[in-house]
Design a protein around this motif. Structure first.
Motif, PDB file in Angstrom:
ATOM      1  N   ARG A 182     -28.782  26.356  38.514  1.00 36.83           N
ATOM      2  CA  ARG A 182     -30.216  27.044  37.909  1.00 36.83           C
ATOM      3  C   ARG A 182     -30.889  27.579  39.228  1.00 36.83           C
ATOM      4  O   ARG A 182     -30.840  26.756  40.302  1.00 36.83           O
ATOM      5  CB  ARG A 182     -30.967  26.166  37.217  1.00 36.83           C
ATOM      6  N   HIS A 183     -31.491  28.817  39.340  1.00 33.71           N
ATOM      7  CA  HIS A 183     -31.853  29.564  40.570  1.00 33.71           C
ATOM      8  C   HIS A 183     -32.870  30.463  40.317  1.00 33.71           C
ATOM      9  O   HIS A 183     -33.157  30.863  39.292  1.00 33.71           O
ATOM     10  CB  HIS A 183     -30.704  30.111  41.347  1.00 33.71           C
ATOM     11  N   THR A 184     -33.566  30.627  41.369  1.00 33.69           N
ATOM     12  CA  THR A 184     -34.620  31.729  41.560  1.00 33.69           C
ATOM     13  C   THR A 184     -34.396  32.625  42.547  1.00 33.69           C
ATOM     14  O   THR A 184     -34.169  32.317  43.535  1.00 33.69           O
ATOM     15  CB  THR A 184     -36.016  31.146  41.624  1.00 33.69           C
ATOM     16  N   LEU A 185     -34.112  33.872  42.114  1.00 34.70           N
ATOM     17  CA  LEU A 185     -34.031  34.992  43.007  1.00 34.70           C
ATOM     18  C   LEU A 185     -35.089  35.799  43.193  1.00 34.70           C
ATOM     19  O   LEU A 185     -35.921  36.279  42.217  1.00 34.70           O
ATOM     20  CB  LEU A 185     -33.026  35.990  42.484  1.00 34.70           C
ATOM     21  N   ARG A 186     -35.722  35.990  44.553  1.00 33.72           N
ATOM     22  CA  ARG A 186     -36.705  36.867  44.778  1.00 33.72           C
ATOM     23  C   ARG A 186     -36.435  38.059  45.429  1.00 33.72           C
ATOM     24  O   ARG A 186     -35.531  38.131  46.473  1.00 33.72           O
ATOM     25  CB  ARG A 186     -37.639  35.847  45.650  1.00 33.72           C
ATOM     26  N   ALA A 187     -36.948  39.019  45.265  1.00 31.01           N
ATOM     27  CA  ALA A 187     -36.579  40.210  45.615  1.00 31.01           C
ATOM     28  C   ALA A 187     -37.954  40.732  46.707  1.00 31.01           C
ATOM     29  O   ALA A 187     -38.901  41.145  45.937  1.00 31.01           O
ATOM     30  CB  ALA A 187     -36.366  41.589  44.818  1.00 31.01           C
ATOM     31  N   GLU A 188     -37.870  40.885  48.120  1.00 32.29           N
ATOM     32  CA  GLU A 188     -38.820  41.217  48.982  1.00 32.29           C
ATOM     33  C   GLU A 188     -39.046  42.725  48.866  1.00 32.29           C
ATOM     34  O   GLU A 188     -40.066  43.314  48.914  1.00 32.29           O
ATOM     35  CB  GLU A 188     -38.747  40.506  50.119  1.00 32.29           C
ATOM     36  N   GLU A 189     -37.542  43.237  48.965  1.00 35.44           N
ATOM     37  CA  GLU A 189     -37.477  44.717  48.811  1.00 35.44           C
ATOM     38  C   GLU A 189     -36.730  44.821  47.809  1.00 35.44           C
ATOM     39  O   GLU A 189     -35.970  43.911  47.150  1.00 35.44           O
ATOM     40  CB  GLU A 189     -36.711  45.204  50.210  1.00 35.44           C
ATOM     41  N   GLU A 190     -36.460  46.025  47.247  1.00 36.21           N
ATOM     42  CA  GLU A 190     -35.250  46.348  46.163  1.00 36.21           C
ATOM     43  C   GLU A 190     -34.108  45.742  46.450  1.00 36.21           C
ATOM     44  O   GLU A 190     -33.670  46.111  47.737  1.00 36.21           O
ATOM     45  CB  GLU A 190     -35.359  48.039  45.710  1.00 36.21           C
ATOM     46  N   LEU A 191     -33.601  45.125  45.716  1.00 34.41           N
ATOM     47  CA  LEU A 191     -32.422  44.600  45.925  1.00 34.41           C
ATOM     48  C   LEU A 191     -31.307  45.276  45.112  1.00 34.41           C
ATOM     49  O   LEU A 191     -31.421  45.567  43.733  1.00 34.41           O
ATOM     50  CB  LEU A 191     -32.156  42.960  45.510  1.00 34.41           C
ATOM     51  N   VAL A 192     -30.098  45.720  45.710  1.00 40.43           N
ATOM     52  CA  VAL A 192     -29.087  46.361  44.985  1.00 40.43           C
ATOM     53  C   VAL A 192     -27.783  45.414  45.186  1.00 40.43           C
ATOM     54  O   VAL A 192     -27.419  45.192  46.134  1.00 40.43           O
ATOM     55  CB  VAL A 192     -28.675  47.561  45.368  1.00 40.43           C
ATOM     56  N   MET A 193     -27.357  44.712  44.139  1.00 38.50           N
ATOM     57  CA  MET A 193     -26.567  43.788  44.094  1.00 38.50           C
ATOM     58  C   MET A 193     -25.156  44.093  43.119  1.00 38.50           C
ATOM     59  O   MET A 193     -25.365  44.664  42.106  1.00 38.50           O
ATOM     60  CB  MET A 193     -26.933  42.444  43.506  1.00 38.50           C
ATOM     61  N   ALA A 194     -23.827  43.726  44.038  1.00 45.37           N
ATOM     62  CA  ALA A 194     -22.756  43.742  42.918  1.00 45.37           C
ATOM     63  C   ALA A 194     -22.374  42.537  42.499  1.00 45.37           C
ATOM     64  O   ALA A 194     -22.407  41.500  43.166  1.00 45.37           O
ATOM     65  CB  ALA A 194     -21.544  44.533  43.980  1.00 45.37           C
ATOM     66  N   CYS A 195     -22.238  42.543  41.412  1.00 44.82           N
ATOM     67  CA  CYS A 195     -22.177  41.323  40.410  1.00 44.82           C
ATOM     68  C   CYS A 195     -21.146  41.208  39.622  1.00 44.82           C
ATOM     69  O   CYS A 195     -20.539  42.120  39.041  1.00 44.82           O
ATOM     70  CB  CYS A 195     -23.469  41.006  39.583  1.00 44.82           C
ATOM     71  N   VAL A 196     -20.245  39.918  39.655  1.00 44.51           N
ATOM     72  CA  VAL A 196     -18.847  39.666  38.917  1.00 44.51           C
ATOM     73  C   VAL A 196     -19.311  38.387  37.851  1.00 44.51           C
ATOM     74  O   VAL A 196     -19.748  37.379  38.448  1.00 44.51           O
ATOM     75  CB  VAL A 196     -17.842  39.520  39.781  1.00 44.51           C
ATOM     76  N   PHE A 197     -19.039  38.521  36.587  1.00 46.79           N
ATOM     77  CA  PHE A 197     -19.106  37.492  35.448  1.00 46.79           C
ATOM     78  C   PHE A 197     -17.933  37.264  35.038  1.00 46.79           C
ATOM     79  O   PHE A 197     -17.145  38.166  34.686  1.00 46.79           O
ATOM     80  CB  PHE A 197     -20.303  37.957  34.649  1.00 46.79           C
ATOM     81  N   ASN A 198     -17.707  35.880  34.738  1.00 45.35           N
ATOM     82  CA  ASN A 198     -16.500  35.256  34.228  1.00 45.35           C
ATOM     83  C   ASN A 198     -16.852  34.053  33.486  1.00 45.35           C
ATOM     84  O   ASN A 198     -17.573  33.305  34.127  1.00 45.35           O
ATOM     85  CB  ASN A 198     -15.643  34.857  35.264  1.00 45.35           C
ATOM     86  N   PRO A 199     -16.979  34.103  32.002  1.00 39.38           N
ATOM     87  CA  PRO A 199     -16.003  34.997  31.212  1.00 39.38           C
ATOM     88  C   PRO A 199     -16.949  36.565  31.346  1.00 39.38           C
ATOM     89  O   PRO A 199     -17.841  36.681  31.690  1.00 39.38           O
ATOM     90  CB  PRO A 199     -15.868  34.606  30.054  1.00 39.38           C
ATOM     91  N   PRO A 200     -16.359  37.436  31.056  1.00 40.69           N
ATOM     92  CA  PRO A 200     -16.829  38.725  31.237  1.00 40.69           C
ATOM     93  C   PRO A 200     -18.073  39.019  30.191  1.00 40.69           C
ATOM     94  O   PRO A 200     -17.898  38.594  29.098  1.00 40.69           O
ATOM     95  CB  PRO A 200     -15.870  39.665  30.841  1.00 40.69           C
ATOM     96  N   VAL A 201     -19.138  39.696  30.476  1.00 42.46           N
ATOM     97  CA  VAL A 201     -20.272  39.984  29.504  1.00 42.46           C
ATOM     98  C   VAL A 201     -19.755  41.005  28.559  1.00 42.46           C
ATOM     99  O   VAL A 201     -18.806  41.906  29.073  1.00 42.46           O
ATOM    100  CB  VAL A 201     -21.547  40.149  29.910  1.00 42.46           C
ATOM    101  N   THR A 202     -20.198  41.210  27.299  1.00 48.79           N
ATOM    102  CA  THR A 202     -19.906  42.125  26.488  1.00 48.79           C
ATOM    103  C   THR A 202     -20.582  43.462  26.591  1.00 48.79           C
ATOM    104  O   THR A 202     -20.454  44.721  26.156  1.00 48.79           O
ATOM    105  CB  THR A 202     -20.008  41.788  25.014  1.00 48.79           C
TER     106      THR A 202
END
Length: 130
Positions: free
Chosen positions: A92-112
């Motif tokens: 469980r986490h909180t992500l804060r964007a001070e500037e616009e964040l561009v993120m490359a994300c990988v999920f397992n299992p894959p999302v539909t």
């Protein structure tokens, strides 16, 4: 071989937007790769609390500046281009964007591609997504 261009994926409607973020779904479960791959944009000044109880996620920062806080330990890490984090314990986490964040994300299992964040910040288990 699967080859896709970001603009074509957007035009095809394979993106999801929610409270101040957009995720362009480049690879999904139907692609048969065993993971999904997304480019996610988080608006500057936004804050998001997530807990992927049914998925593991790895994230690489391509652009922007922010921070991530592990809500179990209270530890905060700075996010900038070149930073990777992996939610290997369904953290469980909180992500804060001070500037616009561009993120490359990988999920397992894959999302539909049909998932939406539930009230607790998670996605439903793959077998529960219709």
């Amino acid at each position: 071989m699967i080859v896709r261009h970001f603009d074509d994926v957007v035009k095809a409607g394979n993106s999801v937007s929610d409270a101040r973020w957009t995720s362009v779904r480049m690879l999904l479960a139907d692609d048969g790769m065993g993971f999904s791959f997304h480019i996610t944009f988080l608006e500057a000044g936004s804050e998001h609390t997530f807990e992927y109880k049914n998925h593991f996620e790895s994230v690489y920062c391509v652009q922007g500046k922010g921070s991530i806080t592990d809500l179990k330990t209270g530890e905060t890490h700075q996010i900038k281009p070149g930073t990777m984090y992996a939610l290997n314990e369904h953290d469980r986490h909180t992500l804060r964007a001070e500037e616009e964040l561009v993120m490359a994300c990988v999920f397992n299992p894959p999302v539909t591609g049909r998932e939406v964040h539930r009230e607790d910040g998670s996605y439903a288990a793959p077998e529960d997504v219709s």
